[in-house]
Motif scaffolding. Structure first.
Motif: not given
Length: 141
Positions: A33-44, A52-65
């Motif tokens: 759904x067009x989301x992006x995830x950017x790695x930080x140090x370790x597992x952050x 304009x995404x809903x709150x659900x989009x953050x959890x969806x993308x976080x779980x997929x990453x």
């Protein structure tokens, strides 16, 4: 001569800083759904869904990453490290930082509860986050 040399050094430093930021910001993983995830140090990691995404989009993308790139199992918890805010890597306006590490050991939960539900220390399992990937919850239909 001194003025042109100092100007050249200043321009070189600015170009180096811009290049470093661009390289870091381009180091992302594309998600559903067009989301992006950017790695930080370790597992952050920083999650930036479409504008304009809903709150659900953050959890969806976080779980997929967490599942695809960090190898997390379905029952692995994903913790909020920092709620909605300016992206530390992406520079995007609305991002959330997540981690697989238990938050209590290195991030203090906030005394203020946020209305958006991204309180420091709150969590869902990967499976729970994946349940937010329904297109109706993401307001895509």
């Amino acid at each position: 001569m001194k003025k042109s040399l100092s100007t050249l050094l200043l321009c070189g430093a600015a170009i180096t800083a811009i290049t470093a930021c661009t390289v870091e910001a381009s180091n992302f993983k594309s998600l559903k759904y067009g989301a992006r995830a950017y790695p930080h140090a370790g597992v952050v990691f920083e999650v930036a869904p479409q504008f304009g995404a809903t709150r659900s989009a953050y959890w969806c993308a976080g779980s997929e990453y967490a599942r695809r790139y960090l190898g997390a199992g379905w029952q692995t918890p994903i913790y909020v490290v920092r709620g909605l805010g300016l992206g530390e890597v992406s520079g995007r306006k609305d991002t959330v930082l997540f981690t697989l590490d238990p938050v209590g050991s290195h991030v203090q939960p906030s005394a203020i509860l946020r209305a958006d539900g991204f309180n420091v220390g709150s969590y869902k399992t990967v499976q729970g986050g994946d349940s937010h990937c329904d297109p109706y919850l993401l307001d895509l239909l």
